[in-house]
Design an enzyme around this catalytic site. Structure first.
Site, PDB file in Angstrom:
ATOM      1  N   CYS A  77     -35.238 -46.911   2.485  1.00  0.00           N
ATOM      2  CA  CYS A  77     -34.357 -46.924   3.660  1.00  0.00           C
ATOM      3  C   CYS A  77     -33.027 -47.620   3.329  1.00  0.00           C
ATOM      4  O   CYS A  77     -32.282 -47.154   2.478  1.00  0.00           O
ATOM      5  CB  CYS A  77     -35.082 -47.549   4.854  1.00  0.00           C
ATOM      6  SG  CYS A  77     -34.258 -47.241   6.441  1.00  0.00           S
ATOM      7  N   HIS A 175     -39.592 -43.965   5.344  1.00  0.00           N
ATOM      8  CA  HIS A 175     -40.497 -45.106   5.161  1.00  0.00           C
ATOM      9  C   HIS A 175     -41.849 -44.589   4.677  1.00  0.00           C
ATOM     10  O   HIS A 175     -42.663 -44.145   5.491  1.00  0.00           O
ATOM     11  CB  HIS A 175     -40.677 -45.863   6.480  1.00  0.00           C
ATOM     12  CG  HIS A 175     -39.460 -46.627   6.878  1.00  0.00           C
ATOM     13  ND1 HIS A 175     -39.197 -47.893   6.406  1.00  0.00           N
ATOM     14  CD2 HIS A 175     -38.417 -46.295   7.673  1.00  0.00           C
ATOM     15  CE1 HIS A 175     -38.048 -48.310   6.903  1.00  0.00           C
ATOM     16  NE2 HIS A 175     -37.553 -47.357   7.665  1.00  0.00           N
ATOM     17  N   GLU A 177     -44.360 -46.236   3.794  1.00  0.00           N
ATOM     18  CA  GLU A 177     -45.430 -47.078   4.346  1.00  0.00           C
ATOM     19  C   GLU A 177     -45.790 -46.690   5.780  1.00  0.00           C
ATOM     20  O   GLU A 177     -46.805 -47.135   6.315  1.00  0.00           O
ATOM     21  CB  GLU A 177     -45.041 -48.564   4.257  1.00  0.00           C
ATOM     22  CG  GLU A 177     -44.037 -49.053   5.268  1.00  0.00           C
ATOM     23  CD  GLU A 177     -42.575 -48.695   4.991  1.00  0.00           C
ATOM     24  OE1 GLU A 177     -41.703 -49.204   5.726  1.00  0.00           O
ATOM     25  OE2 GLU A 177     -42.294 -47.921   4.054  1.00  0.00           O
TER      26      GLU A 177
END
Length: 197
Positions: A77, A175, A177
């Site tokens: 990001c 992202h 994650e």
């Protein structure tokens, strides 16, 4: 394997650490130059505003250290955006790893882009076992226009570079994650990379 997440006060660090734990690895949070240099893999996260994030990097000397790293490095990001030459956000000079300029989305689209979107035109081993057109999770108001270092693309008002690669440096705008199984696979692929990839 020693995995270091660069800790410079930029947001999404714990969620990345937990995502790595789910893959069966432990990651260390650190802003110590020697510890970062000794890692096998380095993750450079970021959530927040480019100008203040760059000031935090400079205050610890990380702005000089990161471009000199030799092991695989993954910017996430804002981390990816700070690895570019310059960002329109706060008129911020970046680290100059990727030869790209970060632009603000046009007012014709809703800003920030929040939610799931597709990645296409996938290149490099970072996307092994990831299908073209898979969905990932994004939250951002600024983007990298299509450029030479592009290894994945997303469309949101314009086609833009949603992942970058140069030498040992990788960057993703999304992202991983928070991107379910697709993000998990991408993190797994990064942890498996060596410099021959």
């Amino acid at each position: 394997m020693k995995i270091v997440i660069i800790d410079y006060g930029a947001g999404n660090i714990q969620s990345i650490k937990f995502a790595i734990q789910r893959l069966g690895f432990e990651a260390v949070l650190s802003n110590n130059g020697e510890e970062i240099k000794s890692a096998d893999k380095v993750i450079f996260p970021g959530v927040g505003e480019a100008g203040s994030a760059m000031r935090m990097l400079k205050s610890t000397g990380l702005d000089s250290l990161i471009p000199e790293l030799k092991q695989p490095v993954l910017g996430i990001c804002l981390g990816m955006q700070l690895m570019c030459n310059h960002s329109e956000e706060g008129d911020t000079q970046g680290l100059g790893i990727f030869d790209a300029e970060v632009k603000r989305f046009d007012s014709k689209v809703k800003v920030p882009q929040i939610g799931w979107n597709q990645i296409t035109n996938l290149e490099t081993h970072l996307f092994d076992k990831v299908e073209d057109g898979e969905y990932v999770y994004l939250v951002h108001s600024y983007y990298v226009p299509e450029c030479e270092d592009e290894i994945a693309r997303t469309e949101y008002g314009v086609n833009y570079s949603t992942a970058l690669h140069r030498n040992n440096f990788y960057g993703v705008q999304f992202h991983p994650e928070k991107s379910s199984k697709t993000g998990e696979q991408i993190l797994k692929n990064f942890l498996k990379l060596d410099l021959r990839s």
